[in-house]
Design a protein around this motif. Structure first.
Motif, PDB file in Angstrom:
ATOM      1  N   ASN A  32      21.025  34.524  37.073  1.00  0.00           N
ATOM      2  CA  ASN A  32      21.348  33.162  36.557  1.00  0.00           C
ATOM      3  C   ASN A  32      22.817  32.832  36.767  1.00  0.00           C
ATOM      4  O   ASN A  32      23.596  33.095  35.961  1.00  0.00           O
ATOM      5  CB  ASN A  32      20.776  32.694  35.346  1.00  0.00           C
ATOM      6  N   ALA A  33      23.189  32.389  38.007  1.00  0.00           N
ATOM      7  CA  ALA A  33      24.784  32.132  38.137  1.00  0.00           C
ATOM      8  C   ALA A  33      25.348  31.116  37.060  1.00  0.00           C
ATOM      9  O   ALA A  33      26.454  31.047  37.102  1.00  0.00           O
ATOM     10  CB  ALA A  33      25.236  31.646  39.440  1.00  0.00           C
ATOM     11  N   ASP A  34      24.478  30.666  36.339  1.00  0.00           N
ATOM     12  CA  ASP A  34      25.000  29.602  35.341  1.00  0.00           C
ATOM     13  C   ASP A  34      25.366  30.127  34.036  1.00  0.00           C
ATOM     14  O   ASP A  34      26.131  29.536  32.991  1.00  0.00           O
ATOM     15  CB  ASP A  34      23.984  28.353  35.148  1.00  0.00           C
ATOM     16  N   VAL A  35      24.707  31.646  33.882  1.00  0.00           N
ATOM     17  CA  VAL A  35      24.963  32.299  32.735  1.00  0.00           C
ATOM     18  C   VAL A  35      26.308  33.118  32.809  1.00  0.00           C
ATOM     19  O   VAL A  35      26.074  34.017  33.529  1.00  0.00           O
ATOM     20  CB  VAL A  35      23.889  33.011  32.108  1.00  0.00           C
ATOM     21  N   VAL A  36      27.254  32.916  31.832  1.00  0.00           N
ATOM     22  CA  VAL A  36      28.626  33.594  32.299  1.00  0.00           C
ATOM     23  C   VAL A  36      29.303  34.105  31.015  1.00  0.00           C
ATOM     24  O   VAL A  36      29.248  33.276  29.936  1.00  0.00           O
ATOM     25  CB  VAL A  36      29.537  32.844  33.271  1.00  0.00           C
ATOM     26  N   TYR A  37      29.715  35.272  30.908  1.00  0.00           N
ATOM     27  CA  TYR A  37      30.482  35.558  29.774  1.00  0.00           C
ATOM     28  C   TYR A  37      32.016  35.908  30.065  1.00  0.00           C
ATOM     29  O   TYR A  37      32.175  36.563  30.963  1.00  0.00           O
ATOM     30  CB  TYR A  37      29.718  36.900  29.245  1.00  0.00           C
ATOM     31  N   VAL A  38      32.812  35.651  28.958  1.00  0.00           N
ATOM     32  CA  VAL A  38      34.296  35.715  29.152  1.00  0.00           C
ATOM     33  C   VAL A  38      34.821  36.507  28.119  1.00  0.00           C
ATOM     34  O   VAL A  38      34.667  36.193  26.977  1.00  0.00           O
ATOM     35  CB  VAL A  38      35.010  34.467  29.513  1.00  0.00           C
ATOM     36  N   ALA A  39      35.531  37.543  28.541  1.00  0.00           N
ATOM     37  CA  ALA A  39      36.562  38.366  27.546  1.00  0.00           C
ATOM     38  C   ALA A  39      37.835  37.767  27.593  1.00  0.00           C
ATOM     39  O   ALA A  39      38.415  38.122  28.582  1.00  0.00           O
ATOM     40  CB  ALA A  39      36.281  39.906  27.927  1.00  0.00           C
ATOM     41  N   ALA A  40      38.097  37.195  26.272  1.00  0.00           N
ATOM     42  CA  ALA A  40      39.416  36.576  26.564  1.00  0.00           C
ATOM     43  C   ALA A  40      40.445  37.144  25.406  1.00  0.00           C
ATOM     44  O   ALA A  40      40.159  37.309  24.256  1.00  0.00           O
ATOM     45  CB  ALA A  40      39.468  35.132  26.094  1.00  0.00           C
ATOM     46  N   LEU A  41      41.522  37.364  25.979  1.00  0.00           N
ATOM     47  CA  LEU A  41      42.450  38.241  25.070  1.00  0.00           C
ATOM     48  C   LEU A  41      43.215  37.328  24.319  1.00  0.00           C
ATOM     49  O   LEU A  41      43.749  37.638  23.186  1.00  0.00           O
ATOM     50  CB  LEU A  41      43.584  38.901  25.878  1.00  0.00           C
ATOM     51  N   GLY A  42      43.509  36.014  24.596  1.00  0.00           N
ATOM     52  CA  GLY A  42      44.192  35.114  23.800  1.00  0.00           C
ATOM     53  C   GLY A  42      45.709  34.966  24.159  1.00  0.00           C
ATOM     54  O   GLY A  42      46.227  35.884  25.119  1.00  0.00           O
ATOM     55  N   ASN A  43      46.352  34.265  23.379  1.00  0.00           N
ATOM     56  CA  ASN A  43      47.818  34.097  23.489  1.00  0.00           C
ATOM     57  C   ASN A  43      48.490  35.629  23.141  1.00  0.00           C
ATOM     58  O   ASN A  43      48.459  35.974  22.021  1.00  0.00           O
ATOM     59  CB  ASN A  43      48.411  33.039  22.793  1.00  0.00           C
ATOM     60  N   LEU A  44      49.131  36.088  24.133  1.00  0.00           N
ATOM     61  CA  LEU A  44      49.779  37.523  23.900  1.00  0.00           C
ATOM     62  C   LEU A  44      51.054  37.444  22.980  1.00  0.00           C
ATOM     63  O   LEU A  44      51.365  38.312  22.370  1.00  0.00           O
ATOM     64  CB  LEU A  44      50.316  37.909  25.231  1.00  0.00           C
ATOM     65  N   TRP A  45      51.594  36.043  22.704  1.00  0.00           N
ATOM     66  CA  TRP A  45      52.758  35.921  22.402  1.00  0.00           C
ATOM     67  C   TRP A  45      52.765  35.699  20.858  1.00  0.00           C
ATOM     68  O   TRP A  45      54.031  35.754  20.273  1.00  0.00           O
ATOM     69  CB  TRP A  45      53.930  35.060  23.042  1.00  0.00           C
ATOM     70  N   LYS A  46      51.861  34.921  20.450  1.00  0.00           N
ATOM     71  CA  LYS A  46      51.478  34.499  19.142  1.00  0.00           C
ATOM     72  C   LYS A  46      50.163  34.331  18.996  1.00  0.00           C
ATOM     73  O   LYS A  46      49.232  34.109  19.718  1.00  0.00           O
ATOM     74  CB  LYS A  46      52.345  33.147  18.905  1.00  0.00           C
ATOM     75  N   PRO A  47      49.851  34.260  17.464  1.00  0.00           N
ATOM     76  CA  PRO A  47      48.241  33.969  17.316  1.00  0.00           C
ATOM     77  C   PRO A  47      47.764  32.760  17.748  1.00  0.00           C
ATOM     78  O   PRO A  47      48.523  31.843  17.659  1.00  0.00           O
ATOM     79  CB  PRO A  47      48.230  34.222  15.697  1.00  0.00           C
ATOM     80  N   ASN A  48      46.509  32.848  18.120  1.00  0.00           N
ATOM     81  CA  ASN A  48      45.863  31.729  18.373  1.00  0.00           C
ATOM     82  C   ASN A  48      44.423  31.821  18.440  1.00  0.00           C
ATOM     83  O   ASN A  48      44.015  32.922  18.316  1.00  0.00           O
ATOM     84  CB  ASN A  48      46.112  31.014  19.819  1.00  0.00           C
ATOM     85  N   GLU A  49      43.593  30.657  18.206  1.00  0.00           N
ATOM     86  CA  GLU A  49      42.135  30.776  18.202  1.00  0.00           C
ATOM     87  C   GLU A  49      41.197  31.013  19.318  1.00  0.00           C
ATOM     88  O   GLU A  49      40.190  31.589  19.411  1.00  0.00           O
ATOM     89  CB  GLU A  49      41.483  29.959  17.141  1.00  0.00           C
ATOM     90  N   MET A  50      41.816  30.822  20.323  1.00  0.00           N
ATOM     91  CA  MET A  50      40.825  30.660  21.519  1.00  0.00           C
ATOM     92  C   MET A  50      40.973  32.221  22.128  1.00  0.00           C
ATOM     93  O   MET A  50      41.674  32.472  23.470  1.00  0.00           O
ATOM     94  CB  MET A  50      41.479  29.808  22.878  1.00  0.00           C
TER      95      MET A  50
END
Length: 1023
Positions: free
Chosen positions: A146-164
């Motif tokens: 299913n090409a609509d189901v996708v997973y992403v590993a996000a490291l986030g902002n390298l330089w300061k804390p963030n929630e994304m």
């Protein structure tokens, strides 16, 4: 004669001054190369298509090959570019591609991104699909069904804390996202894999990783391995399972065998228990099988592990070399793809011999399990830090390529393109400032990390260490160094004394003997906070390559106006100036500048004493604001000059035009900008330049050179329209800019754009602007002699394809190749070794005339002699006169053939009219006789049997071809014709004249007679 433009007064430059970019959109960037790949951390093939692969670069966007790695095309430039962390193709629909911005190879020159992109047409078009603040995306995995189901590993902002940051899932092709694994605002997701046999089973790792301007830290309490069995709804921590290492973890890589879902491998950075681990029960228990340091060195930069697609005992680990184990991970044999420093591996699920590797040299393909790989010398994705030029003619460009050597590359060549044979790989390393000796451009000085410095003599092949203080600090932090040198520290010559060489640590050093000895001419010119001068790496693995050495001078320059006026800027935010050659220094740091604002460039005005500009960045502390400061009083006061540049597009460099006061160029994280008013207002100068980080700019001979950090070198060949533009011109409906002086040189502009750099256009660049253009209107460009006589005319309505031009409203550019028209041709003409190139114009003065909608504008321009030549004006004129004589005689010969063939057509028409009636026999006999004489003459002038390009190898060429060959033979260089060339020209010309005389005689002797006979028989024949 050189163009001289009036310099605007200081008062004028302080006024706000902007222009519509369409006025100069005829300018264009030229891709120079080198085609020598830069770093990549993501690559993928496509199942079922052995020729199709994609990879992402860390500065140059996304690339595709459709011939298994022989050539590559960029497919993202029209939509986005820069740093790419992950590329994934949907197995169920290979037209669907997901791309994540922001690399996961988090070294000192790491670049961040802005979320995800999706294509549903195999990369033809793209759409942004969110997660913009994730900044660094390490992995993308797509559900196999299913090409609509996708997973992403996000490291986030390298330089300061963030929630994304963490693991995200979309069930609707990226329209919406749900965060399904999140620890906190300091831990991102580093790796992610779906069980190839059951995509509901997911493994992911989280990682405490951070950087700032002076250190990086890998490892922490949240670096863990996780498993989900329900598609990511819930997760189990595997890091505390039996057999897992205790203590603090760093980066963790994970993979699952497609042949056995219970077999899971992980490579773990851990102080005591680092190594390759394997579970044979789906992660419930673990065994450490291997702790070879060759697989764990600089763990934060690598730690990627891959299961073979067809053999459950084969597993790969990527590092400087990549390791392959055939016993389930117990032992590894080390191998290398062509570059080394390996970051990603794709293995065909159906053929484990078919592989793709991403490494510090780009992407390479193997079809035999890694024994042989395609080259990376076909990817123009080099990351350059700085750019410098020499005094050679034509000048050469120098830069240090990250993850490779430094390079010298000519800005133009005598060939068709700028190819690998034209550039020189230097012995100086990847992070250098390069300083060619002003007195001998074959001698080059270059710095490198840890304070290394080398003199290389390219004539003799000799190299010499010129280190300021050759005490090797490898493995230690900057605190052990007597002098602290940045990874990319300045090395440069004085513009006033060609023997004075400067080098910058935290002090300014000066040598007058080529680095044989050095004098310290400053105190510490940095902030030198002890907290910023320590070993780097974090709680597990120290990493002291020199990349994190901090509190150093990072930019410096001596005024072109005043000898001894020297400016420095440090990576920890300090600006100093000396006005007496370094005897005394004054701290002139802009008070509004952030405390640790890295001064990336210092530019001293070439027009006004006391005026200088600095460009600084704080992105390594999470601040993406562009910072450009300007002073008019030696740094006593400063103003911020960034209006127009987006608030999150930080600036690395600002340079001043050398001809027009107030004209500035700036390089940002996304492209190039310009200002006409000393930085009060900025506009894009992107033109055809791809979206790419700009590390440095240089202005040379009215050229602008960009050192990109991901797309090699690019340059604009002609800045003079920007120098000429003013409010009076901008108000006009039509503008013809004065062309810059043009060198008459060898070379052309015909390259393979997939493999070679673009050469200089090798012609007179004629820039113009047309505000409105009726599609039916004719636009005409005439090239004129200095006295106004027409040399050549080009038009939108020209019938001859060679004289046609395409023009649209706005700015444009036309390049005249400096050639006069060639000889006249005729249909079906095949010549051997004689391309129809008219003579080149001799050096001297000319004019160009632009006619649009009845408006006529004319400008003077000059063609210059190549200064390397000894050719005299008399020699140039002798060659030109010779070639014009040849051209004209070939034209006469060909016109004879054209006329002769027209008569033959008419005679054939007449024969058909007469038929075979016996009463017409006398006239038919006359026609036959006439035709026979014409055929003899035709075949004496031209070889009629030659109908294809290699027929002349079988049928000897005749007079017109033999004569035409002299146009090539005697125009090979800039020389007067040879004596024997003149002899052959005279002989062949005489023979042509004889044949044309025969033609005239036979026409005179036959045509009137046949016309009379035709008239008597009532048949019209009027040729």
């Amino acid at each position: 004669m050189m163009l001289v433009f009036s310099i605007l007064s200081l008062a004028q430059t302080n006024k706000s001054l902007t222009f519509d970019p369409s006025l100069y959109e005829g300018l264009r960037w030229r891709e120079l190369g080198p085609f020598r790949g830069g770093r990549s951390c993501t690559v993928t093939g496509v199942r079922g298509n052995p020729n199709l692969y994609y990879f992402g670069t860390v500065g140059g966007g996304v690339w595709r090959t459709q011939d298994a790695g022989q050539t590559w095309d960029n497919i993202s430039d029209k939509y986005y570019g820069g740093s790419i962390g992950a590329v994934a193709v949907a197995e169920s629909d290979p037209n669907v591609i997901y791309v994540g911005e922001g690399e996961q190879t988090l070294r000192n020159n790491v670049a961040s991104g802005a979320g995800l992109w999706k294509s549903t047409d195999a990369g033809a078009t793209w759409k942004s699909i969110g997660l913009q603040d994730s900044r660094h995306i390490a992995r993308i995995r797509v559900h196999p069904k299913n090409a609509d189901v996708v997973y992403v590993a996000a490291l986030g902002n390298l330089w300061k804390p963030n929630e994304m940051r963490g693991v995200f899932r979309s069930m609707d092709g990226g329209q919406t996202w749900k965060k399904i694994l999140y620890i906190n605002d300091k831990a991102g997701a580093a790796d992610l894999i779906l069980d190839p046999n059951n995509p509901r089973i997911i493994y992911a790792s989280t990682w405490n990783m951070s950087r700032n301007g002076y250190r990086m830290d890998s490892g922490g309490p949240d670096s863990k391995l996780w498993k989900s069995t329900d598609g990511g709804d819930t997760w189990v921590n595997l890091s505390d399972k039996p057999g897992m290492p205790s203590g603090t973890n760093g980066i963790i890589g994970v993979t699952v065998s497609p042949q056995n879902s219970n077999r899971v491998w992980s490579i773990i950075e851990n102080k005591e228990g680092g190594g390759v681990y394997r579970s044979d029960d789906g992660g419930a228990t673990w065994t450490r099988l291997n702790q070879d340091r060759a697989l764990l060195q600089r763990a934060w930069y690598y730690c990627r592990i891959y299961a073979d697609s067809q053999n459950e005992d084969i597993v790969y680990v990527l590092n400087v070399s990549y390791g392959i184990s055939k016993d389930g991970g117990k032992t590894f044999a080390l191998k290398n793809a062509p570059h080394g420093d390996h970051h990603d591996l794709w293995i065909d699920p159906d053929n484990n011999k078919r592989m793709a590797m991403a490494d510090d040299g780009g992407a390479q393909i193997s079809n035999d399990g890694g024994n042989n790989w395609t080259t990376y010398h076909n990817q123009p994705t080099a990351q350059f830090y700085r750019v410098s030029t020499d005094n050679h003619f034509p000048y050469r460009i120098y830069g240090a390529q990250q993850d490779n050597s430094s390079v010298r590359i000519p800005h133009r060549t005598n060939g068709n393109a700028v190819t690998e044979k034209d550039w020189t790989a230097l012995a100086i390393g990847e992070s250098a400032h390069l300083a060619p000796d002003p007195l001998n451009s074959e001698v080059v000085y270059g710095g490198d990390y840890k304070g290394y410095m080398t003199m290389q003599n390219l004539e003799t092949g000799q190299e010499r260490s010129t280190n300021v203080y050759p005490d090797l600090p490898a493995g230690s932090g900057a605190e052990v160094m007597k002098y602290r040198f940045n990874w990319n520290y300045p090395v440069f010559f004085s513009p006033h004394n060609p023997k004075k060489l400067y080098a910058c640590s935290n002090h300014l050093h000066m040598s007058l003997n080529g680095g044989e000895s050095w004098e310290v001419i400053s105190p510490d010119l940095t902030r030198a906070d002890p907290e910023t001068i320590k070993s780097s790496g974090g709680p597990i693995t120290q990493d002291n390559t020199g990349a994190e050495y901090y509190a150093n001078i990072f930019a410096a320059a001596e005024s072109p106006f005043t000898e001894g006026e020297i400016w420095t800027g440090s990576d920890d935010g300090m600006v100093y100036v000396s006005q007496d050659g370094g005897k005394n220094w004054k701290n002139v740091t802009p008070p509004m500048s952030p405390k640790l604002n890295m001064v990336n460039a210092v530019e001293v005005s070439p027009f006004v004493k006391g005026e200088a500009y600095i460009a600084a960045t704080s992105y390594k502390f999470g601040d993406y604001t562009p910072y450009i400061y300007r002073t008019l009083d030696y740094g006593k006061t400063w103003t911020v000059t960034t209006k127009g540049i987006p608030k999150d597009e930080f600036v690395r460099v600002v340079r001043a035009d050398q001809k027009r006061q107030g004209l500035l160029y700036a390089g940002t994280e996304k492209g190039v900008w310009l200002s006409f008013d000393d930085g009060e207002n900025w506009s894009k100068l992107q033109l055809n330049l791809p979206p790419v980080p700009i590390a440095d700019l240089a202005v040379k001979n009215d050229n602008l050179i960009a050192a990109t950090h991901g797309r090699s070198f690019w340059l604009i060949d002609d800045l003079t329209p920007l120098q000429q533009l003013n409010t009076e011109l901008a108000a006009k409906e039509v503008i013809l800019y004065q062309p810059m002086p043009t060198y008459r040189m060898a070379g052309s502009n015909r390259r393979d754009p997939k493999l070679e750099g673009e050469n200089h256009p090798n012609g007179v660049m004629i820039h113009y602007f047309i505000k409105k253009l009726d599609e039916k209107a004719e636009v005409k460009i005439d090239i004129l002699e200095s006295n106004g006589d027409t040399i050549r005319s080009f038009s939108t309505k020209a019938k001859d394809r060679l004289n046609q031009i395409t023009v649209k409203a706005g700015g444009g550019r036309f390049v005249w190749d400096m050639r006069y028209p060639g000889y006249k041709t005729f249909p079906g003409m095949v010549f051997y070794g004689s391309p129809n190139l008219g003579p080149k114009a001799v050096p001297g003065k000319y004019q160009v005339r632009l006619t649009v909608n009845g408006q006529v504008q004319t400008q003077d321009f000059e063609i210059l002699k190549d200064p390397r030549l000894n050719t005299t004006p008399e020699d140039f004129q002798a060659q030109f006169d010779f070639l014009m004589k040849v051209r004209n005689k070939v034209t006469e010969a060909n016109e004879g053939i054209i006329n002769l063939r027209k008569i033959k057509e008419d005679l054939n028409y007449l024969k058909n009219k007469l038929g075979s009636d016996e009463k017409n026999k006398d006239m038919l006999d006359a026609i036959k006789k006439f035709e026979g004489e014409l055929i003899v003459i035709e075949n004496n002038i031209h070889q009629t049997k030659n109908q294809s390009v290699q027929d002349p190898l079988n049928y000897g060429i005749k007079l017109n071809n033999r004569l035409a060959h002299l146009m090539v033979e005697q125009a090979q260089g800039d020389f007067r014709p040879t004596k024997q060339g003149e002899e052959v020209r005279g002989k062949l010309s005489q023979m042509v004249d004889e044949e044309l005389g025969k033609l005239k005689n036979t026409i005179d002797g036959n045509l009137f007679k046949i016309n009379q006979m035709a008239k008597e028989k009532g048949v019209m024949f009027v040729n």
